[in-house]
Design an enzyme around this catalytic site. Structure first.
Site, PDB file in Angstrom:
ATOM      1  CB  SER A 123     -36.924  34.673 -18.424  1.00 28.27           C
ATOM      2  OG  SER A 123     -35.820  34.938 -17.612  1.00 28.27           O
ATOM      3  CE1 TYR A 149     -37.318  40.078 -20.966  1.00 35.00           C
ATOM      4  CE2 TYR A 149     -36.114  39.374 -19.011  1.00 35.00           C
ATOM      5  CZ  TYR A 149     -36.577  39.124 -20.293  1.00 35.00           C
ATOM      6  OH  TYR A 149     -36.309  37.918 -20.884  1.00 35.00           O
ATOM      7  CE  LYS A 153     -39.672  37.364 -21.815  1.00 27.13           C
ATOM      8  NZ  LYS A 153     -40.123  37.114 -23.173  1.00 27.13           N
TER       9      LYS A 153
END
Ligand code: NAD
Ligand code: UFG
Length: 338
Positions: A123, A149, A153
């Site tokens: 992301s 989160y 990544k």
């Protein structure tokens, strides 16, 4: 055969269609935590053939081994993961376990079966608050990340790079998505958030369809053309096609390739609201609210590496994204649970 983890989800289902159009054989592995069989049925309707689907969790080594024993899998597109930023702050261990531990288990089993080709869903969040926009792949990553989160990544990207350093036979592409919106033009599949949406487009469409009262625009005092946050919205079908293109170059690469998938254009929240109103012929009730914690002013891609390496570029504009998001929402007011 390509294994698609998380293939029943929003980006996964759209990718299945791109693969099917190119006659690529795939198998979907998903625990259906954030998706449903109905989504896969709809994909079957669009592509006109049955999908091989195994329900399972990427943390379940035995189930993964069974899968690799039963099918000749030579590469993996790894979408499976949890993605709710707010929930990741409240439940960091759940996110680290699912996303990081899950990816490690998957990589271990892949190694055992000598399957060493993977495309990973990362992301733009790994860039934190970028110093310069548009953002190119060599910009700093991993600094100023505000939630588990986003960190998951970044950590997975690092794990993949260490894995490659230990064994150069691996072929690894890291795709850094900007803001996927829109839906397949059929209106049969799209984004189906479980709760009140966190992201802009599903919130807008739910206001427009009458499920939610009013959009809160998180801040109008950013340093942008109208004060609201600027993002690189990319049509999910374009994004899905980027995976097909990445699959095609996987054999040829000889280092871990990180690639931005974005359009290169930034639109503000108000730009999106206006474009949506025009495309849907619906009014979107909104108010200006305070900034959301962790948000940044501007984030949009420099997409030239994708063009050069993958021969890929986004084709669909904001109007198309809004039209397709609205078609999906208006035809399926309750998502897949109609
Ligand atoms: P999604 O939630 O619709 O799809 C993810 C799928 O993975 C779901 O079907 C879910 O059931 C499955 N899954 C989750 N944990 C699993 C597990 N442990 N085992 C097996 N299956 C599991 O999300 P999406 O929007 O399609 O995103 C796909 C990937 O792209 C995710 O990794 C996400 O973090 C990443 N990503 C998404 C965005 C976005 O804005 N949508 C942006 C950047 C990156
Ligand atoms: N926004 C609002 N109101 C809302 C929701 C969003 O004003 O109700 C604004 C945000 O402040 C931001 C823009 O709309 O300026 C986009 O917000 P999203 O939540 O849709 O997307 P983000 O850019 O914050 O983050 C998304 C995903 C992350 C991912 C990131 C980059 O949520 O998981 O894109 O890929 F990491």
């Amino acid at each position: 055969m390509v294994l698609i983890t998380g293939g029943a989800g929003y980006i996964g289902t759209h990718t299945l269609i791109e693969l099917a159009k190119d006659n690529i054989d795939f198998i979907v592995y998903d625990n259906l935590y954030n998706s449903s069989k109905e989504a896969l049925k709809r994909v079957e309707q669009i592509i006109g053939k049955k999908i091989t689907f195994i329900k399972g969790d990427i943390r379940d080594i035995d189930s993964l081994k069974k899968l690799f024993n039963s099918y000749k899998i030579d590469s993996v597109i790894h979408f499976a993961g949890l993605k709710a930023v707010g929930e990741s702050v409240a439940k960091p261990l759940k996110y680290y376990d699912n996303n990081i531990n899950g990816t490690i288990k998957l990589l271990e089993v892949m190694s055992q079966f000598n399957c060493k080709k993977i495309i990973f869903s990362s992301s733009a969040t790994v860039y934190g608050d970028p110093k310069i926009v548009p953002i190119s792949e060599d910009s700093q990553v991993g600094v100023g990340l505000t939630n588990p989160y986003g960190k998951s990544k970044y950590f997975i990207e690092e794990i993949l790079k260490d894995l490659y350093s230990s064994d150069n036979e691996w072929k690894i592409v890291i795709l850094r998505y900007f803001n996927p919106i829109g839906a397949h033009e059929s209106g049969l599949i799209g984004e189906d958030p479980n709760d009140i949406p966190n992201n802009l487009m599903p919130y807008i469409t739910q206001v427009a369809v009458g499920k939610l009262d009013r959009l809160s625009i998180f801040g109008d005092d950013y340093n942008t053309h109208d004060g609201t946050g600027v993002r690189d919205y990319i049509h999910v079908v374009d994004l899905a096609n980027g995976h097909l293109k990445a699959l095609k170059i996987l054999d040829k690469i000889n280092k871990v390739e990180e690639i931005n998938l974005g359009t290169g254009k930034g639109y503000s929240v108000l730009d999106v609201v206006k474009a949506f109103e025009k495309a849907s012929e619906k009014r979107v009730n909104y108010k200006i609210a305070k900034r959301r914690e962790g948000d940044i002013a501007k984030c949009y891609a420099n997409p030239t590496k994708a063009k050069k390496l993958l021969n890929w570029e986004a084709k669909k504009d904001l109007e198309q994204m809004c039209k397709d998001s609205w078609r999906w929402q208006s035809q399926n007011p309750n998502g897949y649970s109609n």
